[in-house]
Scaffold this motif. Structure first.
Motif, mmCIF file in Angstrom:
data_model
loop_
_atom_site.group_PDB
_atom_site.id
_atom_site.type_symbol
_atom_site.label_atom_id
_atom_site.label_comp_id
_atom_site.label_asym_id
_atom_site.label_seq_id
_atom_site.Cartn_x
_atom_site.Cartn_y
_atom_site.Cartn_z
ATOM 1 N N PHE A 118 0.840 -1.209 0.000
ATOM 2 C CA PHE A 118 0.000 0.000 0.000
ATOM 3 C C PHE A 118 0.874 1.257 0.000
ATOM 4 O O PHE A 118 0.583 2.233 0.697
ATOM 5 C CB PHE A 118 -0.946 -0.014 1.212
ATOM 6 N N LYS A 119 1.965 1.186 -0.739
ATOM 7 C CA LYS A 119 2.910 2.315 -0.847
ATOM 8 C C LYS A 119 3.323 2.819 0.537
ATOM 9 O O LYS A 119 3.361 4.018 0.812
ATOM 10 C CB LYS A 119 2.293 3.448 -1.670
ATOM 11 N N SER A 174 -4.158 -0.119 4.141
ATOM 12 C CA SER A 174 -5.306 -0.215 3.226
ATOM 13 C C SER A 174 -6.487 0.603 3.758
ATOM 14 O O SER A 174 -7.293 1.100 2.984
ATOM 15 C CB SER A 174 -5.710 -1.677 3.024
ATOM 16 N N TYR A 175 -6.592 0.764 5.079
ATOM 17 C CA TYR A 175 -7.570 1.679 5.678
ATOM 18 C C TYR A 175 -7.091 2.045 7.080
ATOM 19 O O TYR A 175 -6.296 1.311 7.685
ATOM 20 C CB TYR A 175 -8.994 1.111 5.685
ATOM 21 N N LYS A 176 -7.588 3.158 7.565
ATOM 22 C CA LYS A 176 -7.051 3.769 8.784
ATOM 23 C C LYS A 176 -7.103 2.842 10.007
ATOM 24 O O LYS A 176 -6.178 2.777 10.787
ATOM 25 C CB LYS A 176 -7.843 5.067 9.058
ATOM 26 N N GLY A 214 7.336 1.517 11.811
ATOM 27 C CA GLY A 214 6.431 0.366 11.681
ATOM 28 C C GLY A 214 6.212 -0.065 10.228
ATOM 29 O O GLY A 214 5.078 -0.376 9.848
ATOM 30 N N LEU A 215 7.291 -0.094 9.465
ATOM 31 C CA LEU A 215 7.125 -0.450 8.047
ATOM 32 C C LEU A 215 7.447 -1.925 7.808
ATOM 33 O O LEU A 215 8.358 -2.480 8.433
ATOM 34 C CB LEU A 215 8.025 0.418 7.168
ATOM 35 N N TYR A 216 6.705 -2.513 6.890
ATOM 36 C CA TYR A 216 6.880 -3.937 6.549
ATOM 37 C C TYR A 216 6.865 -4.109 5.036
ATOM 38 O O TYR A 216 6.154 -3.371 4.330
ATOM 39 C CB TYR A 216 5.729 -4.770 7.129
#
Ligand code: GDU
Length: 286
Positions: free
Chosen positions: A164-165, A169-171, A224-226
């Protein structure tokens, strides 16, 4: 009766030094290694891992004992690639951890939430865990400063995913990687057992947390990036056609659908060199 994988070291030998929240050996951003690796190569790479997938730091006393639970079916390649990346992070963070792979046999559609509950109950039969981290096998952390800890509230570790760049995908997403203390998880009666197939079991869990007036902590987007390992949806995990209907009545079912109504047959428990592997059979529609 299964022998516990937890051969806890005598903590007195490490003195009274508590492990630091952010040990100095952390390096920050890590480059993910997306290669295929088999279990014997993994064992050679991590000779410090004890049987059952257990590790405890020797130079300080960890803040908590953590069970890391992987809901699983037929994804050995993802699991191995994840371990190749995750294990050094956990070690640098001085986490006291044991890895549990909870595999659902093929007879019924995949049920991720129910496998969380199985992991929680089975882990507690083997060790006195304070913290439970539920981890999808296809998500590779990109920062070792994304701490695998439990917090004062249930925690969502994802700030962003490459798919999701590096957003979500949603908050309100609560999927992917989440942690609960033992009491937080009991307070929401665990996950719903009723979501067979893909989707919305994570939303149901978020509703449970809110229902019990708890906040959700989200790891900051700066760490918190994956990266997600690319894959197709399995035939045995099709989109759940009744997920919206289940979700609309989720809050009402909290007390009567979860840890207290969990049913499964335990097929085997194996204390393997890399992880504790628990296979279960689940009947449809409990
Ligand atoms: N899984 C298996 N085998 C399967 C299906 C699922 O091992 O056949 C496990 C894996 O740990 C996997 C996780 O379940 O990582 C989630 O399944 P998918 O990877 O197929 O689903 P997504 O990548 O679309 O995941 C997103 C969220 C999940 C969850 C899911 C909805 O990242 O946390 O909420 O949607 O069910």
């Amino acid at each position: 009766k299964v022998e516990s994988p937890l051969t806890f070291k005598d903590t007195t030998s490490r003195g009274n030094i508590s492990c630091k929240e952010a040990p100095r050996k952390l390096i920050g951003r890590i480059r993910p290694i997306m290669k295929r690796i088999d279990s014997s190569q993994l064992q050679d790479t991590f000779p410090w891992l004890s049987k059952g997938g257990h590790y405890t730091p020797s130079s300080c006393t960890p803040r908590e004992k953590t069970a890391i639970i992987f809901p699983f079916r037929d994804r050995h390649r993802h699991l191995h690639t994840l371990l190749l990346n995750l294990l050094p992070v956990l070690k640098r963070q001085d986490v006291d951890f044991t890895l549990f792979v909870i595999e659902q046999e093929k007879r019924t559609l995949f049920n991720r939430g129910l496998l969380f509950n199985v992991g929680f109950m089975e882990a507690l039969k083997l060790g006195d865990f304070d913290c439970f981290i539920f981890h999808d096998v296809d998500l590779i952390p990109l920062f070792d400063t994304n701490f695998y800890h439990c917090n004062e509230s249930p925690t969502h570790f994802l700030g962003g995913v490459d798919k999701f760049k590096y957003g979500l995908s949603y908050k309100d997403l609560f999927g992917g990687v989440v942690s609960f203390t033992r009491s937080q998880y009991k307070r929401i009666n665990g996950a719903s057992n009723m979501y067979f197939g893909w989707g919305a079991e994570d939303d149901d869990m978020r509703i449970r947390i809110r229902q019990k007036n708890m906040e959700i902590v989200r790891t900051d987007k700066s760490v918190g990036l994956y990266d997600m390992i690319k894959h197709h949806r399995e035939e045995s995990n099709p989109t759940n056609p009744i997920r919206s209907w289940l979700l609309s009545s989720g809050a009402k079912r909290l007390a009567v659908d979860g840890l207290n109504t969990l049913e499964y047959q335990r097929i085997s428990v194996q204390i393997l060199p890399l992880y504790t592997w628990i296979k279960v059979q689940v009947d449809a529609y409990q």
